[in-house]
Motif scaffolding. Structure first.
Motif, PDB file in Angstrom:
ATOM      1  N   ARG A  70       0.861  -1.214   0.076  1.00 13.50           N
ATOM      2  CA  ARG A  70       0.064   0.073  -0.017  1.00 13.50           C
ATOM      3  C   ARG A  70       0.828   1.364  -0.064  1.00 13.50           C
ATOM      4  NH1 ARG A  70      -5.208   1.742   1.083  1.00 13.50           N
ATOM      5  NH2 ARG A  70      -5.342   3.919   2.166  1.00 13.50           N
ATOM      6  N   ILE A  71       1.922   1.396   0.783  1.00 14.73           N
ATOM      7  CA  ILE A  71       2.794   2.366   0.864  1.00 14.73           C
ATOM      8  C   ILE A  71       3.680   2.529  -0.301  1.00 14.73           C
ATOM      9  CG2 ILE A  71       4.969   3.445   1.859  1.00 14.73           C
ATOM     10  CD1 ILE A  71       2.420   3.695   3.660  1.00 14.73           C
ATOM     11  N   SER A  72       4.021   1.440  -0.834  1.00 25.54           N
ATOM     12  CA  SER A  72       4.683   1.554  -2.281  1.00 25.54           C
ATOM     13  C   SER A  72       3.771   2.024  -3.212  1.00 25.54           C
ATOM     14  CB  SER A  72       5.388   0.213  -2.599  1.00 25.54           C
ATOM     15  OG  SER A  72       6.042  -0.373  -1.561  1.00 25.54           O
ATOM     16  N   ARG A  73       2.489   1.916  -3.415  1.00 21.79           N
ATOM     17  CA  ARG A  73       1.594   2.378  -4.466  1.00 21.79           C
ATOM     18  C   ARG A  73       1.279   3.896  -4.248  1.00 21.79           C
ATOM     19  NH1 ARG A  73      -1.460  -2.255  -3.348  1.00 21.79           N
ATOM     20  NH2 ARG A  73      -2.845  -1.247  -2.010  1.00 21.79           N
ATOM     21  N   HIS A  74       1.321   4.317  -2.784  1.00 27.14           N
ATOM     22  CA  HIS A  74       1.065   5.854  -2.656  1.00 27.14           C
ATOM     23  C   HIS A  74       2.402   6.431  -3.084  1.00 27.14           C
ATOM     24  CE1 HIS A  74      -2.448   5.862  -0.659  1.00 27.14           C
ATOM     25  NE2 HIS A  74      -2.204   4.865   0.297  1.00 27.14           N
ATOM     26  N   LEU A  75       3.555   5.898  -2.921  1.00 27.86           N
ATOM     27  CA  LEU A  75       4.903   6.530  -3.123  1.00 27.86           C
ATOM     28  C   LEU A  75       5.124   6.379  -4.807  1.00 27.86           C
ATOM     29  CD1 LEU A  75       7.200   4.745  -0.716  1.00 27.86           C
ATOM     30  CD2 LEU A  75       6.702   7.108  -0.781  1.00 27.86           C
ATOM     31  N   LYS A  76       4.599   5.546  -5.404  1.00 24.51           N
ATOM     32  CA  LYS A  76       4.497   5.497  -6.867  1.00 24.51           C
ATOM     33  C   LYS A  76       3.744   6.789  -7.447  1.00 24.51           C
ATOM     34  CE  LYS A  76       4.147   2.031 -10.768  1.00 24.51           C
ATOM     35  NZ  LYS A  76       3.130   3.105 -11.756  1.00 24.51           N
ATOM     36  N   LEU A  77       2.545   6.835  -7.032  1.00 21.17           N
ATOM     37  CA  LEU A  77       1.663   7.905  -7.338  1.00 21.17           C
ATOM     38  C   LEU A  77       2.391   9.427  -7.132  1.00 21.17           C
ATOM     39  CD1 LEU A  77      -1.584   6.594  -6.404  1.00 21.17           C
ATOM     40  CD2 LEU A  77      -0.738   7.035  -8.576  1.00 21.17           C
ATOM     41  N   LEU A  78       3.050   9.476  -6.157  1.00 14.56           N
ATOM     42  CA  LEU A  78       3.621  10.754  -5.678  1.00 14.56           C
ATOM     43  C   LEU A  78       4.731  10.914  -6.470  1.00 14.56           C
ATOM     44  CD1 LEU A  78       3.391  10.606  -1.825  1.00 14.56           C
ATOM     45  CD2 LEU A  78       2.047  12.207  -3.197  1.00 14.56           C
ATOM     46  N   THR A  79       5.438   9.944  -6.906  1.00 17.79           N
ATOM     47  CA  THR A  79       6.922   9.986  -7.805  1.00 17.79           C
ATOM     48  C   THR A  79       6.136  10.564  -9.258  1.00 17.79           C
ATOM     49  OG1 THR A  79       8.068   8.609  -6.243  1.00 17.79           O
ATOM     50  CG2 THR A  79       8.873   9.099  -8.542  1.00 17.79           C
ATOM     51  N   GLU A  80       5.462   9.749  -9.620  1.00 14.32           N
ATOM     52  CA  GLU A  80       4.853  10.026 -11.022  1.00 14.32           C
ATOM     53  C   GLU A  80       4.305  11.430 -10.980  1.00 14.32           C
ATOM     54  OE1 GLU A  80       2.102   6.847 -11.583  1.00 14.32           O
ATOM     55  OE2 GLU A  80       3.726   5.513 -12.291  1.00 14.32           O
ATOM     56  N   ALA A  81       3.861  11.974 -10.000  1.00 11.70           N
ATOM     57  CA  ALA A  81       3.350  13.517  -9.911  1.00 11.70           C
ATOM     58  C   ALA A  81       4.270  14.394  -9.878  1.00 11.70           C
ATOM     59  CB  ALA A  81       2.278  13.489  -8.884  1.00 11.70           C
ATOM     60  N   GLY A  82       5.562  13.865  -9.641  1.00 11.90           N
ATOM     61  CA  GLY A  82       6.733  14.993  -9.651  1.00 11.90           C
ATOM     62  C   GLY A  82       6.846  15.669  -8.049  1.00 11.90           C
ATOM     63  N   LEU A  83       6.136  15.022  -7.043  1.00  8.44           N
ATOM     64  CA  LEU A  83       6.149  15.671  -5.736  1.00  8.44           C
ATOM     65  C   LEU A  83       7.129  15.063  -4.950  1.00  8.44           C
ATOM     66  CD1 LEU A  83       2.351  15.762  -4.997  1.00  8.44           C
ATOM     67  CD2 LEU A  83       3.734  17.276  -6.309  1.00  8.44           C
ATOM     68  N   ILE A  84       7.629  13.884  -4.983  1.00  6.95           N
ATOM     69  CA  ILE A  84       8.830  13.459  -4.491  1.00  6.95           C
ATOM     70  C   ILE A  84       9.664  12.495  -5.452  1.00  6.95           C
ATOM     71  CG2 ILE A  84       7.202  12.883  -2.374  1.00  6.95           C
ATOM     72  CD1 ILE A  84       7.231   9.881  -3.326  1.00  6.95           C
ATOM     73  N   GLU A  85      11.040  12.597  -4.887  1.00 11.03           N
ATOM     74  CA  GLU A  85      12.141  11.903  -5.545  1.00 11.03           C
ATOM     75  C   GLU A  85      12.585  10.860  -5.077  1.00 11.03           C
ATOM     76  OE1 GLU A  85      14.880  15.096  -5.834  1.00 11.03           O
ATOM     77  OE2 GLU A  85      14.053  16.317  -7.219  1.00 11.03           O
ATOM     78  N   ARG A  86      12.828   9.788  -5.806  1.00 12.29           N
ATOM     79  CA  ARG A  86      13.302   8.480  -5.392  1.00 12.29           C
ATOM     80  C   ARG A  86      14.900   8.378  -5.514  1.00 12.29           C
ATOM     81  NH1 ARG A  86      13.793   3.465  -7.781  1.00 12.29           N
ATOM     82  NH2 ARG A  86      13.120   1.554  -6.644  1.00 12.29           N
ATOM     83  N   GLN A  87      15.627   7.948  -4.721  1.00 18.75           N
ATOM     84  CA  GLN A  87      17.082   7.619  -4.671  1.00 18.75           C
ATOM     85  C   GLN A  87      17.382   6.301  -4.163  1.00 18.75           C
ATOM     86  OE1 GLN A  87      19.411   9.564  -6.083  1.00 18.75           O
ATOM     87  NE2 GLN A  87      18.237  11.293  -6.598  1.00 18.75           N
TER      88      GLN A  87
END
Length: 357
Positions: A70-87
């Motif tokens: 569930r957390i991963s899905r939320h993070l994926k949506l936020l990343t695709e929207a450009g609101l967060i970055e993944r390193q």
């Protein structure tokens, strides 16, 4: 009306300065996408937590008490929207609020307006503090195992406090927008200087060292600092985007220090500064076998040559000799400050154009 002339002068245009002057204008489509992505309770809670600093999926799972998928899905949506970055960092991935996307600035402002006394957000912060305390304890255990190594190395040169003071003095009061610490290790230089930078990034090849650095930076309250895992010989950072790069006690571990300096030059904005802190040339061969030193320090001429080849001008040098220079097992710490020679453009000379009456 008055008349006047603009003379020709070399200037360096800073991307960070321009960003601070420009208004935060967001296209309608980008704003709608940002608000849609942020407009859900769990995702808004995630954004509020990431405003406190970098976190990974496991951290967020523990804090929000939700399943990993569930957390991963939320993070994926936020990343695709450009609101967060993944390193990526080894087998882990860390997330932080985005710096550059169209909707990120607007969402940052919304998150900053959240009521910190809200019971749900307060509970999230308490669990965040528990996660950080666990990290701090793991970092302390790691350094307890390495204590003998660090104590032996410290005994060979001037105290770290003296080196820190020399670094601050050499850099002076000149502000810097973005700094990059190569081979950040425990994050010591980020703790020393990160508070002066609007943006600070620490890079290290070791996941274990980055875990220690993350715990130290969290305890120091430096939530804006980013940490990245990567190779100092192939930097995973934006080119020409930092006005200060540090290489602190790293080059003597490398097979090719000159290549690392060239990579540092590529990360610097035109006119930016590079500060290298390392040992003067010495003959302590036991450091190769016992402490994995590849190079037994560097002469001033050798360092100056590498800097020249990489396009730098050496503008400062300082030697910090040990308290007892007669000892045969002591080391001199050297500071080399260089400036990138490049400028972006010249202001045109308008002296031949008649003044407007």
């Amino acid at each position: 009306m008055t008349s006047g002339k603009v003379s020709s002068a070399a200037v360096v245009l800073r991307g960070g300065d321009a960003a601070r002057r420009a208004p935060a204008v967001v296209p309608l489509a980008a704003m709608l996408a940002a608000l849609k992505a942020a407009g859900e309770e769990t995702r808004l809670r995630i954004l509020a937590l990431l405003a406190e600093g970098e976190l990974n999926v496991s951290d967020l799972t523990d804090i929000l008490v939700q399943s990993q998928p569930r957390i991963s899905r939320h993070l994926k949506l936020l990343t695709e929207a450009g609101l967060i970055e993944r390193q990526r960092e080894g087998a882990w991935a860390f997330f932080r609020l985005a710096d550059h996307s169209a909707g990120a600035t607007a969402v940052r402002e919304l998150v900053a307006r959240l009521d910190t006394a809200d019971p749900q957000l307060e509970a999230d912060r308490q669990r965040l503090h528990a996660v950080r305390e666990t990290r701090a304890q793991a970092a302390q255990a790691h350094f307890s195992r390495l204590a003998e190594h660090w104590d032996e190395m410290r005994s060979l040169h001037v105290p770290e406090a003296a080196v820190d003071a020399a670094i601050r003095d050499m850099l002076g009061a000149q502000p810097f927008h973005a700094m990059l610490d190569l081979g950040t290790g425990t994050g010591r230089m980020l703790q020393l200087l990160g508070g002066r930078a609007e943006r600070a990034v620490g890079l290290d090849a070791s996941h274990a060292m980055l875990a220690v650095a993350r715990a130290n930076l969290e305890q120091a309250g430096l939530a804006h600092v980013q940490l990245r895992q990567g190779d100092i010989h192939a930097l995973p950072v934006e080119r020409h985007s930092f006005d200060l790069v540090l290489i602190h006690q790293v080059l003597h571990f490398l097979d090719d220090p000159a290549r690392a300096i060239r990579e540092a030059a590529g990360a610097l904005a035109p006119g930016g500064r590079l500060l290298i802190v390392d040992f003067a040339a010495h003959e302590l061969e036991f450091l190769r076998e016992k402490h994995a030193h590849r190079r037994l320090g560097f002469s001033r001429e050798q360092m100056a040559g590498w800097l020249e080849e990489a396009g730098f001008e050496l503008i400062g040098h300082r030697d910090l000799a040990p308290a007892d220079p007669v000892r045969g097992d002591s080391l001199t710490v050297c500071l080399h400050l260089a400036r990138d020679r490049r400028v972006i453009t010249d202001v045109p000379d308008y002296s031949s154009i008649p003044a407007v009456a």
